[in-house]
Design an enzyme around this catalytic site. Structure first.
Site, PDB file in Angstrom:
ATOM      1  N   GLY A   1       0.812  -1.208   0.000  1.00  0.00           N
ATOM      2  CA  GLY A   1       0.000   0.000   0.000  1.00  0.00           C
ATOM      3  C   GLY A   1       0.844   1.255   0.000  1.00  0.00           C
ATOM      4  CG  ASP A   2       0.799   3.546   2.527  1.00  0.00           C
ATOM      5  OD1 ASP A   2      -0.310   4.100   2.632  1.00  0.00           O
ATOM      6  OD2 ASP A   2       1.245   2.737   3.355  1.00  0.00           O
TER       7      ASP A   2
ATOM      8  CE  LYS B   1      -3.562   1.765  -3.970  1.00  0.00           C
ATOM      9  NZ  LYS B   1      -2.492   1.867  -2.955  1.00  0.00           N
TER      10      LYS B   1
ATOM     11  N   GLY C   1      -6.260   5.592   2.070  1.00  0.00           N
ATOM     12  CA  GLY C   1      -6.242   7.026   1.834  1.00  0.00           C
ATOM     13  C   GLY C   1      -5.388   7.367   0.634  1.00  0.00           C
ATOM     14  CG  HIS C   2      -6.034   6.877  -3.042  1.00  0.00           C
ATOM     15  ND1 HIS C   2      -6.953   6.355  -3.931  1.00  0.00           N
ATOM     16  CD2 HIS C   2      -5.311   5.832  -2.599  1.00  0.00           C
ATOM     17  CE1 HIS C   2      -6.782   5.049  -4.021  1.00  0.00           C
ATOM     18  NE2 HIS C   2      -5.799   4.712  -3.217  1.00  0.00           N
TER      19      HIS C   2
ATOM     20  CD  GLN D   1      -6.655  -1.405   1.889  1.00  0.00           C
ATOM     21  OE1 GLN D   1      -7.344  -2.025   1.104  1.00  0.00           O
ATOM     22  NE2 GLN D   1      -7.182  -0.570   2.752  1.00  0.00           N
TER      23      GLN D   1
ATOM     24  CB  ALA E   1      -3.343   9.503   3.435  1.00  0.00           C
TER      25      ALA E   1
END
Length: 427
Positions: free
Chosen positions: A13-14, A17, A41-42, A225, A300
């Site tokens: 993740g992170d 994206k 979170g994006h 994710q 985030a």
């Protein structure tokens, strides 16, 4: 742009994206979130303005793009309402561009209390969840006792199901975890208010997406994710509770496999991980601290510090193969500026016997050591560069090394958090 593209994170993740989906969404007709909840979170930076999205697809920042929450998503009433209202305060009305499948599961307050109680009870062996009720909600979904968005519109039956489910949760909270219970009537009141809020946005998103596909419209499927957190294919048990890989895109959207034309995989130029779990390339030293500082590596959603380490090509190559990735986007290349040398994990060694090992869902990452290939670093800045030709020679070699190892071309490189700081002229 392809008619139907899937954007997947390939690490824990992170990976950035949100920015990539934002870039491809400007050419799309629809963007679909197909799994996960508000534990993701994006972070997007558009014209120096920062947006953090948790449930709403990144396409919401583009006028005219339809945004779908597919049936694989779990929804917190408070989180969804809060996010929509926050976005509307900055963007104006957006609800006419949001569609939610009636099969989406609802996160109840008792799910959150169960999540927190379980993590607390595990002590030092806790997984490191966000504590937002995601796992217990998916558990109830697969046990066929969960509450879905569509249930809200048969209120008599819904209240009966809610009372039974919250009573079950309260039994666990009180009798097993010895912690506070949840007021059932308060849950009913919350859901009744949410029913009025969400009803105009509920529709059969599966059929709507098929109609769009059949009419030649372009669709982006957006995952939350990363692939290494997939419940089946990730580093179990330190995973999320949904299918973050390509299979989740199919079941969470309702589109058939043959409708997918492109799988765009996203990976950082290094590796990060939030929460607990083994991390073979982690750098618990000054190098890791420098990556953390330069990359602003805080979650985030939770604000938790991300653990940082060198790029793990063993795990990345496996994620590329499992998900049928057709091209790669490498993010945060600029974080590696200034390193005299850059290390890349190209092999695992089994602790104890020294034998080599690849990565699969069976791999016990706590029992392997990373074996590195050392590459020359670069001192020139790559920050905000937008042309491949402008990259330092050793940065180009770094990208080429990654391509040769994973067998997939890098078509996009992110060199900063803003939408404009992206190299897209790579051929």
């Amino acid at each position: 742009m392809c008619a139907c593209a899937v954007v997947l994170g390939l690490q824990w993740g992170d990976e950035g994206k949100g920015k990539v989906v934002d870039l491809v969404a400007q050419h799309a007709d629809a963007v679909v979130r197909f799994q996960g909840g508000h534990n993701a979170g994006h972070t997007l930076v558009v014209k120096n303005e920062k947006f953090i999205l948790h449930l709403i697809p990144s396409g919401i920042l583009h006028d005219g793009v339809q945004c779908f929450l597919g049936q694989g998503v779990v929804i917190s009433p408070d989180a969804l309402r809060g996010e929509i209202m926050e976005l509307e305060s900055r963007l104006g009305p957006i609800r006419d561009r949001i569609s939610i499948h009636p099969a989406c599961s609802i996160i109840l307050p008792s799910h959150i209390e169960l999540d927190l109680a379980r993590e607390h009870a595990k002590g030092a062996t806790k997984i490191g969840t966000t504590g937002k009720g995601i796992g217990p909600t998916y558990e109830d979904k697969y046990a066929r006792r969960g509450i879905r968005i569509g249930d809200l519109f048969d209120w008599e039956q819904c209240t009966s199901k809610v009372r039974d489910l919250v009573a079950y949760h309260n039994f666990l909270l009180e009798s097993y975890y010895s912690t506070k219970t949840v007021d059932i009537h308060g849950v009913e009141d919350q859901l009744q208010q949410f029913r009025q809020f969400v009803e105009p946005m509920v529709r059969d998103t599966t059929q709507a997406l098929r109609d769009l596909r059949d009419s030649g419209k372009s669709i982006v499927l957006e995952g939350a994710q990363g692939a290494l957190l997939d419940i089946d294919l990730g580093s179990f048990p330190y995973v999320t509770s949904s299918h973050t890989s390509i299979g989740g895109a199919i079941t969470g959207s309702g589109l058939p496999p043959q409708s997918i034309d492109q799988v765009l995989g996203i990976a950082k130029a290094y590796t990060t991980r939030v929460g607990n779990g083994p991390f073979p390339t982690e750098q618990s030293n000054e190098i890791g601290k420098l990556m953390h500082s330069r990359g602003a590596e805080k979650g985030a959603t939770t604000g938790r510090d991300r653990r940082c380490g060198w790029l793990d090509l063993v795990a990345l190559k496996s994620a590329v193969k499992v998900n049928g990735v057709t091209e790669l986007c490498l993010t945060k290349l600029d974080v590696l500026d200034g390193f005299e040398s850059v290390m890349v994990c190209t092999e695992y060694k089994q602790d104890g016997d020294g034998s080599s090992s690849g990565y699969s869902s069976k791999t016990d990452l706590s029992r392997v050591s990373a074996c590195y290939t050392k590459l020359s670093g670069w001192y020139e800045s790559t920050h905000n560069l937008t042309e491949f030709a402008a990259l330092p020679k050793n940065a180009k070699k770094y990208l080429e090394f990654i391509e040769n190892c994973i067998g997939v071309p890098i078509k996009m490189v992110s060199t900063g958090p803003s939408r404009a700081a992206t190299i897209t002229d790579r051929v």
